[in-house]
Design a protein around this motif. Structure first.
Motif, short mmCIF file in Angstrom:
data_model
loop_
_atom_site.label_atom_id
_atom_site.label_comp_id
_atom_site.label_asym_id
_atom_site.label_seq_id
_atom_site.Cartn_x
_atom_site.Cartn_y
_atom_site.Cartn_z
N ASN A 29 46.17 36.45 35.88
CA ASN A 29 46.48 37.05 37.18
C ASN A 29 45.37 36.81 38.19
N LEU A 30 44.12 36.88 37.74
CA LEU A 30 43.00 36.67 38.66
C LEU A 30 42.95 35.21 39.10
N ASP A 31 43.15 34.30 38.16
CA ASP A 31 43.14 32.87 38.50
C ASP A 31 44.20 32.56 39.55
N ALA A 32 45.36 33.19 39.41
CA ALA A 32 46.44 32.94 40.37
C ALA A 32 46.03 33.38 41.77
N VAL A 33 45.31 34.48 41.87
CA VAL A 33 44.86 34.96 43.18
C VAL A 33 43.75 34.05 43.72
N LEU A 34 42.80 33.72 42.88
CA LEU A 34 41.66 32.92 43.34
C LEU A 34 42.10 31.51 43.76
N ALA A 35 43.22 31.07 43.25
CA ALA A 35 43.73 29.75 43.62
C ALA A 35 44.27 29.73 45.04
N THR A 36 44.35 30.89 45.66
CA THR A 36 44.91 30.96 47.02
C THR A 36 43.82 31.07 48.08
N ARG A 37 42.57 30.72 47.75
CA ARG A 37 41.48 30.82 48.74
C ARG A 37 41.87 30.07 50.01
N SER A 38 41.59 30.68 51.13
CA SER A 38 41.88 30.03 52.41
C SER A 38 40.63 29.29 52.91
N ALA A 39 40.71 28.78 54.12
CA ALA A 39 39.62 27.94 54.65
C ALA A 39 38.30 28.70 54.72
N ASP A 40 38.36 30.00 54.88
CA ASP A 40 37.11 30.78 54.96
C ASP A 40 36.51 31.03 53.58
N GLY A 41 37.11 30.49 52.55
CA GLY A 41 36.57 30.63 51.20
C GLY A 41 36.98 31.91 50.51
N LEU A 42 37.76 32.74 51.18
CA LEU A 42 38.16 34.02 50.62
C LEU A 42 39.59 33.96 50.10
N ALA A 43 39.82 34.67 49.02
CA ALA A 43 41.18 34.85 48.51
C ALA A 43 41.58 36.28 48.80
N ARG A 44 42.78 36.45 49.30
CA ARG A 44 43.22 37.80 49.66
C ARG A 44 44.33 38.26 48.71
N ALA A 45 44.33 39.55 48.43
CA ALA A 45 45.37 40.08 47.52
C ALA A 45 45.61 41.55 47.82
N ASP A 46 46.81 41.97 47.51
CA ASP A 46 47.15 43.40 47.56
C ASP A 46 47.01 43.92 46.13
N MET A 47 46.03 44.78 45.91
CA MET A 47 45.76 45.21 44.54
C MET A 47 46.85 46.11 43.96
N VAL A 48 47.69 46.71 44.81
CA VAL A 48 48.82 47.48 44.27
C VAL A 48 49.74 46.52 43.52
N VAL A 49 50.06 45.41 44.16
CA VAL A 49 50.92 44.43 43.51
C VAL A 49 50.19 43.81 42.32
N PHE A 50 48.92 43.48 42.51
CA PHE A 50 48.15 42.81 41.45
C PHE A 50 48.12 43.64 40.17
N VAL A 51 47.72 44.90 40.29
CA VAL A 51 47.55 45.68 39.05
C VAL A 51 48.90 46.08 38.46
N ARG A 52 49.88 46.34 39.31
CA ARG A 52 51.17 46.72 38.74
C ARG A 52 51.81 45.53 38.03
N ARG A 53 51.66 44.34 38.62
CA ARG A 53 52.21 43.14 37.97
C ARG A 53 51.49 42.89 36.64
N ALA A 54 50.16 43.05 36.65
CA ALA A 54 49.40 42.83 35.41
C ALA A 54 49.82 43.84 34.34
N PHE A 55 49.97 45.09 34.72
CA PHE A 55 50.35 46.08 33.72
C PHE A 55 51.80 45.91 33.27
N PHE A 56 52.64 45.34 34.13
CA PHE A 56 54.00 45.04 33.66
C PHE A 56 53.97 43.96 32.58
N GLN A 57 53.06 43.02 32.71
CA GLN A 57 52.94 42.01 31.65
C GLN A 57 52.45 42.65 30.35
#
Lengths: 425, 103
Positions: free
Chosen positions: A102-130
């Motif tokens: 799950n973290l790799d998937a988010v980090l793969a979305t880094r934008s030009a400013d070098g930052l990856a953005r994510a909504d942690m509500v979706v992130f943690v709920r999706r991870a716990f669903f897995q």
């Protein structure tokens, strides 16, 4: 089974807030608010877990609502999923790969400013669903798209199960949740059930080694290790929905987000602790404090089977209903210190007292998902492992999109935007 | 210190454990796979539960109630929710009998 009348009981939960709950009562009602009284109530064998909590369509007959030898057997059977060999297997085969995926998937979305953005509500709920899907034995759990679909699909179930704590008309919410549970049964549960029955049959025919069987609920059911679960497929479904889909995802996400929010705040206010961002023991201190201050189940209920007098002198008569105010007990200054209302990951341990308070309950109905959240050491469970991975990836609040605090003590954030890579590589 | 006979040396095969009584105390007596015997107080330090109703996992015993773990040799709590050590007792074999040292 005891039949008792019903009447609504209003229970204070947080500063000024009220929740309306319908609980059975035939006698007087009491509320235990101190930590020691709460522990005494929850550990007393004469104070039974209430059989009815208004969500029996989901929870009826599940391990949290039964008592006696059947409860003991099922608890031990299901407990094998997360302890002993199950603990090692879950951590190494499911938990750590899920976090990395799950973290790799988010980090793969880094934008030009070098930052990856994510909504942690979706992130943690999706991870716990897995994680939950893996513990049940559903197929396709490695697929992030499937996990996201399942998260959205099951949301009405979680809303219905949480509706017990809310005032207002619950009928429509419950009807929708029950309808979705039925759809969940047809689409996901039954196919997985049949798959597991076939796996166990292959073992019985000598075509497969028992070591190849997965560590999940449906394997336990298919092997017949709990006679009631094996003979009642709808009970197995309710157990999966109650313990994994609801507690394993909503409750886990709720407590992890509070842990993250508190720790981000702590490191912001205490830069001198910045070097401990990856220290599992320090992170465990934060997780325990977040669990203590933000219990996902604010009230637990017991019914007096006989007259009972607690150590403190509090007395109950047969038929009385006792509400355990977990939130108050967890903030009891006599137990946790005069600053019990504040978050302090450096809070010293009190002998004989759980650092996380009564958030998992205690006694024979203590949440058997504790090993998922805390592992065997506190520092090797899902929460510390996820926090550590997030801090390793330089997580920070997004200054341009700060999260709006939840609507109430029991609500989850609508969004919790963060950025990764804030310190640069 | 008083030595109290609690069992015969052949009463426990490797990988088994049982409750014994000595001086009014309940004690969990366990023999691990390599044949060594250990004795510790038969009560989980987290909550009232008999460790002798739990499970032996290598050189540790697991509480049946919440799966707390204790190292048999030292009594150290190795798995949550217990955090306090269990009391351990010296064990010896004398004339084919297992004896436990009570303080």
């Amino acid at each position: 089974m005891r039949q008792v009348g019903e009447s609504p009981m209003a229970c204070p939960v947080s500063g000024g807030g009220q929740i309306a709950a319908t609980v059975p009562r035939s006698g007087r009602s009491h509320t235990a608010t101190s930590y020691m009284d709460a522990v005494d109530v929850l550990r007393n064998p004469k104070l039974l877990a209430l059989i009815h909590d208004g969500t029996e369509q989901f929870r009826g007959g599940t391990v949290r609502q039964i008592d006696g030898p059947v409860h003991k057997h099922r608890r031990r059977t299901m407990g094998t999923l997360l302890r002993g060999e199950g603990d090692d297997w879950f951590r190494n085969t499911v938990l750590l790969p899920t976090i990395a995926r799950n973290l790799d998937a988010v980090l793969a979305t880094r934008s030009a400013d070098g930052l990856a953005r994510a909504d942690m509500v979706v992130f943690v709920r999706r991870a716990f669903f897995q994680l939950a899907a893996s513990l049940i034995g559903l197929q396709g759990v490695d697929d992030l798209d499937f996990a996201e679909h399942l998260r959205v699909f099951c949301d009405p179930i979680n809303k219905a199960m949480r509706s017990w704590y809310e005032s207002g008309d619950r009928d429509a919410i419950m009807a929708r949740g029950i309808s979705v549970m039925e759809e969940f049964r047809k689409r996901y549960f039954e196919p997985a059930y049949e798959h597991h029955e076939e796996l166990v049959a292959q073992v019985n025919r000598g075509e497969r080694s028992a070591d190849e069987l997965p560590h999940d609920l449906l394997t336990l059911v298919a092997k017949g290790e709990d006679p009631e679960l094996a003979s009642d497929r709808s009970l197995a479904l309710r157990e999966a929905v109650t313990d994994m889909i609801n507690a394993g995802t909503f409750s886990s996400a709720f407590t992890l987000l509070h842990s993250l929010a508190e720790m981000l705040g702590w490191f912001n206010d205490h830069p001198e602790d910045g070097h401990r961002r990856l220290d599992p023991e320090f992170l465990y201190g934060g997780v325990a404090e977040a669990l203590r201050l933000h219990p996902v189940v604010p009230m637990l209920w017991r019914l007096a089977e006989e007259d009972v007098t607690l150590t403190s002198g509090m007395r109950f008569q047969r038929g009385d209903v006792i509400a355990v105010d977990v939130r108050s007990a967890n903030r009891d200054g006599d137990t946790f210190g005069l600053d019990a209302n504040t978050f302090d990951p450096r809070r010293p341990a009190t002998p004989g007292v759980n650092a996380y308070g009564l958030t998992f309950g205690t006694g024979r109905h203590m949440c058997f998902g504790l090993p998922l959240i805390l592992g065997s050491l506190g520092s090797n469970g899902s929460h510390v492992q996820m926090l550590r991975s997030m801090f390793e990836a330089d997580i920070a609040l997004d200054p341009d999109d700060l999260p709006v605090p939840p609507a109430g003590e029991l609500a989850l954030w609508d969004r919790f935007p963060v950025v990764f890579g804030c310190r640069g590589d | 210190m008083t030595w109290v006979r609690v069992a015969g040396n052949n009463d426990l095969s490797p990988g088994t454990f049982r409750q014994v009584k000595a001086g009014g105390q309940l004690i969990c007596l366990a023999r691990v796979a390599d044949g060594r015997l250990f004795a510790l107080s038969d009560e989980c330090t987290h909550e009232q539960a008999l460790l002798s109703e739990g499970e032996l996992e290598g050189n540790e015993i697991e509480c049946p109630l919440h799966y707390s773990r204790f190292e048999l040799e030292t009594g150290r709590a190795t798995g949550l929710p217990a955090t306090e050590a269990a009391c351990t007792f010296e064990v010896r074999i004398v004339d084919g009998a297992v004896e436990i040292a009570l303080p």
